[in-house]
Motif scaffolding. Structure first.
Motif, PDB file in Angstrom:
ATOM      1  N   ASP A   1       0.831  -1.205   0.000  1.00 57.80           N
ATOM      2  CA  ASP A   1       0.000   0.000   0.000  1.00 57.80           C
ATOM      3  C   ASP A   1       0.866   1.256   0.000  1.00 57.80           C
ATOM      4  O   ASP A   1       0.527   2.256  -0.652  1.00 57.80           O
ATOM      5  CB  ASP A   1      -0.930   0.012   1.220  1.00 57.80           C
ATOM      6  CG  ASP A   1      -2.066  -0.984   1.087  1.00 57.80           C
ATOM      7  OD1 ASP A   1      -2.305  -1.463  -0.046  1.00 57.80           O
ATOM      8  OD2 ASP A   1      -2.706  -1.306   2.111  1.00 57.80           O
TER       9      ASP A   1
ATOM     10  N   LYS B   1      -8.977   5.122  -1.173  1.00 53.54           N
ATOM     11  CA  LYS B   1      -7.543   5.008  -1.446  1.00 53.54           C
ATOM     12  C   LYS B   1      -7.222   5.225  -2.920  1.00 53.54           C
ATOM     13  O   LYS B   1      -6.115   5.661  -3.254  1.00 53.54           O
ATOM     14  CB  LYS B   1      -7.033   3.632  -0.994  1.00 53.54           C
ATOM     15  CG  LYS B   1      -7.007   3.436   0.506  1.00 53.54           C
ATOM     16  CD  LYS B   1      -6.426   2.081   0.865  1.00 53.54           C
ATOM     17  CE  LYS B   1      -6.382   1.879   2.382  1.00 53.54           C
ATOM     18  NZ  LYS B   1      -5.812   0.560   2.766  1.00 53.54           N
TER      19      LYS B   1
ATOM     20  N   PRO C   1      -3.078   8.646   1.555  1.00 56.09           N
ATOM     21  CA  PRO C   1      -4.323   8.099   2.126  1.00 56.09           C
ATOM     22  C   PRO C   1      -4.072   7.402   3.451  1.00 56.09           C
ATOM     23  O   PRO C   1      -2.960   6.940   3.725  1.00 56.09           O
ATOM     24  CB  PRO C   1      -4.796   7.110   1.045  1.00 56.09           C
ATOM     25  CG  PRO C   1      -4.094   7.524  -0.197  1.00 56.09           C
ATOM     26  CD  PRO C   1      -2.791   8.114   0.226  1.00 56.09           C
TER      27      PRO C   1
ATOM     28  N   THR D   1      -1.839   3.754   4.583  1.00 60.63           N
ATOM     29  CA  THR D   1      -1.001   3.383   3.445  1.00 60.63           C
ATOM     30  C   THR D   1       0.472   3.652   3.718  1.00 60.63           C
ATOM     31  O   THR D   1       1.293   3.471   2.824  1.00 60.63           O
ATOM     32  CB  THR D   1      -1.419   4.153   2.177  1.00 60.63           C
ATOM     33  OG1 THR D   1      -1.319   5.565   2.423  1.00 60.63           O
ATOM     34  CG2 THR D   1      -2.823   3.804   1.762  1.00 60.63           C
TER      35      THR D   1
END
Length: 276
Positions: free
Chosen positions: A41, A68, A202, A205
């Protein structure tokens, strides 16, 4: 010598070991996968942020709700600037300052929070430049509503009038008489000599504390699995040594061994008494 492994007590120990080891390995593997997901991520967020700078801006309606995938994307919106607020306690380039937040009234009647820029020092309305009048078109990075206490957002309340601690619809709806989008925009080019505020990654992440907690839990579960195996072998070795000592008469057991020990002690006393 190993017949004790078939006793009910050892059946229970063996079943526990057979269940505990796979469970520990499963939990360790799951925690490791969680860490790997957070690493991925983080990489995706970095690539997305880089791509978002060159991607063409899209209308606000096409990117809502913010997730996201859409966080950080370039967007455009039209409207008229309304109420202006200051967001204190924000850092930029290792300097403390504040955001200048102005609500953009769109044609659908809702307001879009727009961060027009950042200024150093304490939040002071006299330092904040007035928003442009008339209809404007703003362009910038779309962001999700902030949560107080996370990602550097202060959680303290009791701010003076005209200030807000977090840029979120839940907080702003109490400060303005109209509905607010559950999102906000930071301008790509700041207004009137202010510095543009870069888009934030985001939520969930980044390689934050939670990610390294997952990595630590991974090690703990694998250590637990190894400890279970170690203790199992240690208990078996201890039981074997006990059995060997019993065969050699080095260990006394209940019943006959106790009587034998008593007789031995009596004979020792007799032998030790003086002869006539």
């Amino acid at each position: 010598m190993y017949r004790f492994l078939l006793t009910p007590r050892w059946w229970g120990i063996n079943v526990f070991v057979l269940l505990a080891i796979p469970f520990c390995i499963f939990m360790g593997s799951w925690q490791l996968s969680r860490f790997e997901d957070r690493v991925q991520d983080h990489r995706d967020a970095g690539e997305q942020a880089t791509a978002a700078k060159t991607d063409p801006a899209r209308p606000l309606a096409e990117l809502l709700p913010v997730d996201k995938e859409t966080s950080g994307k370039q967007t455009t919106a039209k409207g008229r600037y309304g109420k202006q607020l200051l967001v204190p306690g924000r850092e930029l380039d290792d300097k403390r300052g504040f955001y200048v937040l102005t609500l953009l009234r769109t044609d659908d009647g809702k307001a879009l929070p727009v961060v027009r820029g950042w200024l150093p020092g304490d939040a002071d309305p006299s330092k904040a430049p007035a928003a442009p009048t008339g209809e404007v078109t703003v362009a910038g990075a779309l962001q999700a509503s902030e949560t107080p206490g996370s990602n550097g957002v202060p959680a303290a309340g009791g701010l003076p009038a005209g200030q807000t601690g977090a840029i979120s619809s839940a907080a702003l709806v109490n400060l303005v008489p109209y509905d607010v989008y559950d999102a906000w925009v930071t301008l790509a080019k700041a207004d009137s000599g202010m510095k543009a505020v870069p888009a934030a990654a985001p939520a969930d992440t980044g390689l934050d504390l939670k990610a390294f907690q997952n990595l630590g839990y991974t090690g703990e579960w694998f250590v637990f699995a190894g400890f279970v195996v170690f203790m199992w072998f240690r208990l078996i070795r201890r039981e074997v040594e006990f059995a060997q000592d019993a065969e050699l008469g080095l260990v006394e057991s209940d019943g006959e061994d106790t009587a034998t020990a008593t007789d031995t002690a009596d004979n020792t006393k007799v032998s030790a008494s003086p002869t006539a």
